[in-house]
Design an enzyme around this catalytic site. Structure first.
Site, short mmCIF file in Angstrom:
data_model
loop_
_atom_site.label_atom_id
_atom_site.label_comp_id
_atom_site.label_asym_id
_atom_site.label_seq_id
_atom_site.Cartn_x
_atom_site.Cartn_y
_atom_site.Cartn_z
N LYS A 253 0.85 -1.21 0.00
CA LYS A 253 0.00 0.00 0.00
C LYS A 253 0.87 1.25 0.00
O LYS A 253 1.76 1.39 0.85
CB LYS A 253 -0.91 0.00 1.24
CG LYS A 253 -1.66 1.32 1.48
CD LYS A 253 -2.53 1.28 2.73
CE LYS A 253 -3.16 2.64 3.05
NZ LYS A 253 -4.01 2.64 4.28
N ASP A 258 -2.78 10.29 3.49
CA ASP A 258 -4.14 9.84 3.79
C ASP A 258 -4.84 10.87 4.68
O ASP A 258 -4.71 10.83 5.90
CB ASP A 258 -4.10 8.46 4.48
CG ASP A 258 -5.50 7.93 4.78
OD1 ASP A 258 -6.48 8.53 4.27
OD2 ASP A 258 -5.59 6.93 5.51
N LYS A 265 -10.02 12.92 8.47
CA LYS A 265 -9.42 12.62 9.78
C LYS A 265 -9.35 13.88 10.63
O LYS A 265 -9.28 14.98 10.09
CB LYS A 265 -8.00 12.08 9.58
CG LYS A 265 -7.90 10.68 9.01
CD LYS A 265 -6.45 10.25 8.90
CE LYS A 265 -6.33 8.87 8.27
NZ LYS A 265 -6.88 7.78 9.09
N ASP A 276 1.69 6.70 5.17
CA ASP A 276 0.74 5.67 4.78
C ASP A 276 1.17 4.95 3.49
O ASP A 276 0.42 4.17 2.93
CB ASP A 276 -0.66 6.31 4.63
CG ASP A 276 -1.79 5.35 4.89
OD1 ASP A 276 -1.55 4.30 5.51
OD2 ASP A 276 -2.92 5.65 4.46
N ASP A 335 -12.22 6.90 4.43
CA ASP A 335 -10.94 6.73 5.13
C ASP A 335 -10.51 5.26 5.16
O ASP A 335 -9.39 4.95 5.55
CB ASP A 335 -11.05 7.30 6.55
CG ASP A 335 -9.69 7.54 7.19
OD1 ASP A 335 -8.68 7.48 6.46
OD2 ASP A 335 -9.66 7.79 8.40
N ARG A 339 -7.82 -0.60 1.67
CA ARG A 339 -8.37 -1.89 1.20
C ARG A 339 -8.91 -1.77 -0.22
O ARG A 339 -8.94 -2.75 -0.95
CB ARG A 339 -9.39 -2.42 2.20
CG ARG A 339 -10.60 -1.56 2.40
CD ARG A 339 -11.30 -1.81 3.74
NE ARG A 339 -10.54 -1.23 4.86
CZ ARG A 339 -10.93 -1.31 6.13
NH1 ARG A 339 -12.05 -1.95 6.46
NH2 ARG A 339 -10.20 -0.78 7.08
#
Ligand code: BES
Ligand code: MN
Ligand code: ZN
Length: 486
Positions: A253, A258, A265, A276, A335, A339
């Site tokens: 990843k 992010d 966030k 990230d 967020d 995935r």
């Protein structure tokens, strides 16, 4: 680029060690080597694990004696820690060169492993990220002693394991620099450039970069959705090393920032999310190390790289997307973006013929709750493959602990209007749920997922302290090496 540490093995008396600091490692209860027993301070040496004493023989001028604890408790991890303590002592003395006498680890422990671990610990401990600091003048005395050379004193048979360890540890430090670099520098394009640079340096490595348009054309709905909000072009970096044996896919990843997207966030620690991309950085630099080591391997590396940003064209909570393998997903939380991009990358690895897969991702805050920064979560659909990843984790000290998969967790990822949802309504088993979501995209191939949100940063171990750890580089190199020998 980071300057490399020179590493050599020399079989010579301590008195002839030509280094700013000489370190000797001792076990609790053992005597100092004969030539050090009369040194000033020698009576204070105890040998307890992590205890460091500076003594003053006639030659060399000073020796750091570092305790390894009881001989029966010895493991390579203690050599990593002791080497890091030695680097710290050298730093304090403004020494740029360090010599460490190889300890006699006895019959139980492998001396090659101990030598490699010393190199790991010393090189990792010498990592600095100071390229954005204005140059400090010599007089202000603040410039720390940057390690330039490491000599292991002892059996020349250690030279080969030491050199292999150096290559992997330097790669880990390069991954750490990528982690440290802010998102305005380490963009997806920057990571792609780094991969291309590796391909230009190593004939064995081939690289292809898939751009935004091609992602959409191919049906990579996750990458398309997560990158929709950013003006910074996303990249899917594809690296190859061709060789014999089953095709292994390494997937990392790389969300270069992010923000959370529309499900934004809180501001407090948002800046930390420049890290990230740690999984992607580990995969990229592991490929470089594998090539440099010339390990026989058949590898595919996939690094989905993008920012996750809110904007007028960002993906919105409730949007439904179609991933590369045709499964539909309700994006209930923007967020939970990792995935979504990994789903496409995993499905793409299957399309390209991967026979087993390992992915690394800073995927969930929940893994920090479960395992802190000591162990990554290992989740797998295959006991044998999980066992191999676990063994590589143990050998390298990049620890991992297995969490289970179970049918009942699948309930969490059922969508209301689509096949799946990317964020469960209840805050249950967040790390397993995310892994279980990923499992939907591996087509039953042996797959192991490492959630490294806790282990990639601020581990606070002697040799990786604060900031980036490069977690996964040494593990992946070791995993690939162990495949070659089995
Ligand atoms: N990148 C984060 C996970 C993370 C947290 C990495 C802390 C490093 C340190 C990930 O994309 C994320 O935001 N996960 C959410 C998922 C949730 C919305 C289902 C989380 O863990 O809170
Ligand atoms: Mn996120
Ligand atoms: Zn993320």
């Amino acid at each position: 680029m980071l300057s490399a540490v020179r590493v050599e093995v020399a079989d010579k008396p301590l008195a002839e060690a030509d280094a700013g600091l000489v370190a000797v490692l001792v076990f609790e209860g053992d005597d100092l080597p004969a030539e050090l027993r009369d040194a000033r301070g020698a009576d204070d040496v105890r040998g307890g694990y992590r205890k460091s004493t500076l003594i003053h023989p006639e030659s060399p001028a000073r020796v750091a004696v570092i305790g390894l604890g009881k001989p029966e408790d010895f493991a390579p991890e203690r050599a990593r820690v002791a080497a890091a303590i030695a680097v710290g002592a050298a730093d304090g003395l403004r020494a740029h060169s360090l010599a460490i006498a190889l300890p006699d680890t006895g019959a139980g422990a492998d001396s090659a492993d101990a030598a490699a671990a010393l190199v790991d610990g010393a090189i990792l401990a010498s990592y600095r990220f100071d390229r954005y600091r204005s140059a400090q003048s010599e007089e202000d005395g603040e410039a720390p002693g940057k390690l330039e050379s490491l000599t292991l004193i002892g059996d020349p048979a250690a030279a080969q394991p030491a050199e292999s360890a150096r290559i992997a540890a330097e790669a880990a430090n390069r991954a750490r620099e990528l982690q440290d670099l802010p998102s305005n520098r380490a963009t997806p394009a920057f990571l792609a450039e780094r991969a291309l640079e590796i391909a230009a340096t190593h004939d064995a490595v081939k690289v292809k970069v898939i751009e935004r348009d091609e992602m959409a054309e191919r049906g990579m709905g996750g990458l398309e959705a997560v990158s929709a909000g950013t003006d910074t072009p996303p990249k899917l970096i594809v690296m190859r090393i061709e060789g014999e044996g089953p095709l292994t896919a390494l997937v990392g990843k790389a969300v270069t920032f992010d923000s959370g997207g529309i499900s934004i966030k809180p501001a407090g620690s948002m800046h930390e999310m420049k890290m990230d991309m740690s999984g992607g950085a580990a995969v990229i630099e592991a490929m470089a190390a594998i090539a440099e080591l010339g390990l026989p391997a058949n590898l595919l590396a996939l690094i989905p790289a993008t920012e996750n940003m809110p904007s007028g064209h960002a993906v919105k909570p409730g949007d439904i997307i179609t991933q590369l393998n045709g499964k539909t997903v309700e994006v209930n939380n923007t967020d939970a973006e990792g995935r979504l991009i990994l789903a496409d990358a995993l499905a793409y690895s299957v399309e390209l013929g991967a026979e087993r897969i390992v992915d690394l991702a800073t995927l969930t805050g929940a893994v920090l709750v479960a395992l802190g920064s000591t162990y990554a979560a290992l989740v797998s659909n295959d006991d044998e493959w999980a066992g191999e990843v676990f063994a590589a984790a143990e050998r390298t000290g990049e620890l991992a602990w297995r969490l289970p998969l179970h049918d009942e967790y699948k309930q969490l990822s059922k969508g209301t209007a689509a096949d799946l949802t990317n964020a469960a309504a209840k805050r249950k088993a967040g790390t397993i749920y995310a892994a279980s979501f990923l499992e939907e995209f591996v087509d039953g191939r042996p797959w192991a997922h490492l959630d490294i949100a806790g282990t990639a940063w601020d581990v606070g171990r002697e040799y990786v302290g604060k900031g980036p750890t490069g977690y996964g580089v040494r593990l992946l190199v070791d995993l690939v090496r162990s495949q070659g020998s089995s």
